[in-house]
Design a protein around this motif. Structure first.
Motif, PDB file in Angstrom:
ATOM      1  N   ALA A  28       0.827  -1.208   0.000  1.00  0.00           N
ATOM      2  CA  ALA A  28       0.000   0.000   0.000  1.00  0.00           C
ATOM      3  C   ALA A  28       0.862   1.259   0.000  1.00  0.00           C
ATOM      4  N   TRP A  29       1.934   1.259   0.797  1.00  0.00           N
ATOM      5  CA  TRP A  29       2.833   2.412   0.816  1.00  0.00           C
ATOM      6  C   TRP A  29       3.480   2.613  -0.555  1.00  0.00           C
ATOM      7  N   LEU A  30       3.936   1.516  -1.171  1.00  0.00           N
ATOM      8  CA  LEU A  30       4.542   1.643  -2.501  1.00  0.00           C
ATOM      9  C   LEU A  30       3.544   2.211  -3.508  1.00  0.00           C
ATOM     10  N   GLN A  42       3.953   5.651  -5.487  1.00  0.00           N
ATOM     11  CA  GLN A  42       3.873   5.623  -6.949  1.00  0.00           C
ATOM     12  C   GLN A  42       2.882   6.674  -7.445  1.00  0.00           C
ATOM     13  N   LEU A  43       1.747   6.765  -6.802  1.00  0.00           N
ATOM     14  CA  LEU A  43       0.728   7.740  -7.181  1.00  0.00           C
ATOM     15  C   LEU A  43       1.233   9.174  -6.984  1.00  0.00           C
ATOM     16  N   ALA A  92      12.309   5.025  -0.004  1.00  0.00           N
ATOM     17  CA  ALA A  92      11.066   4.305   0.299  1.00  0.00           C
ATOM     18  C   ALA A  92      11.002   3.018  -0.508  1.00  0.00           C
ATOM     19  N   GLY A  93      11.408   3.081  -1.755  1.00  0.00           N
ATOM     20  CA  GLY A  93      11.407   1.880  -2.589  1.00  0.00           C
ATOM     21  C   GLY A  93      12.326   0.801  -2.041  1.00  0.00           C
ATOM     22  N   LEU A  94      13.504   1.205  -1.609  1.00  0.00           N
ATOM     23  CA  LEU A  94      14.434   0.228  -1.025  1.00  0.00           C
ATOM     24  C   LEU A  94      13.846  -0.419   0.219  1.00  0.00           C
ATOM     25  N   LEU A  95      13.279   0.400   1.093  1.00  0.00           N
ATOM     26  CA  LEU A  95      12.715  -0.107   2.338  1.00  0.00           C
ATOM     27  C   LEU A  95      11.521  -1.029   2.087  1.00  0.00           C
TER      28      LEU A  95
END
Length: 182
Positions: free
Chosen positions: A96-98, A102-103, A163-166
């Motif tokens: 959901a965070w990703l 993305q949005l 954020a993507g890495l995490l």
């Protein structure tokens, strides 16, 4: 130790509990304090019954209890982990965070597009692909190398990469855990 099972039955220990009382009650029914206190006993029962969600509740209760014994900075980091990904036991939150990042990235970079590194060679800019290129560390759509964020969007690009890495790592760890069990 006490383990609570369906139909109001209770046993001291795990042993033959499933045979005597049937399916264990859900971890949510017991409450967080009981889950923590009887976690050593509950975890093998839930795992043995194939109740992965309840097993994760027991592990999560242990992490939350441990967090309260830490210094202030450790508690703050623990609360952040709990809120964002449930200490890794809630991979759906990471997805959901990703999706949210993305949005946000697609909207912002759609309004404030980055500049081309080499304008003559740059492919057409696609905000969705550029954001996905920033967020997903193993994906290379050619947008991140062809375009460079500018002005205030540089910080957004950095946040998206981190954020993507995490979150991608959390999702990959959850997938590996699921595959290892099967």
């Amino acid at each position: 130790m006490l383990v609570v099972f369906g139909e109001g039955g209770a046993v001291a220990g795990v042993g033959d509990a499933l045979q005597r009382f049937g399916e264990p009650r859900s971890a949510e029914f017991l409450g967080e304090e009981a889950i923590y206190r009887f976690g050593d006993c509950l975890l093998p029962v839930y795992r043995g019954a194939g109740r992965d969600d309840d097993s994760r509740e027991v592990l999560l209760a242990g992490e939350r209890h441990r967090r309260e014994t830490l210094v202030l900075s450790g508690r703050a980091w623990g609360r952040l982990q709990d809120f964002t990904v449930g200490y890794g036991y809630r991979p759906g939150r990471a997805v959901a965070w990703l999706a949210a990042f993305q949005l946000i990235g697609t909207i912002v970079f759609g309004q404030l597009p980055p500049r081309a590194a080499e304008p003559a060679k740059a492919p057409d800019f696609v905000a969705f692909a550029y954001t996905a290129d920033l967020i997903l560390p193993v994906l290379d759509l050619g947008q991140q190398s062809a375009y460079h964020a500018r002005d205030s969007t540089v910080w957004l690009a950095y946040v998206l990469i981190l954020a993507g890495l995490l979150f991608a790592t959390t999702i990959a760890a959850a997938a590996a855990r699921r595959l290892r069990r099967n």
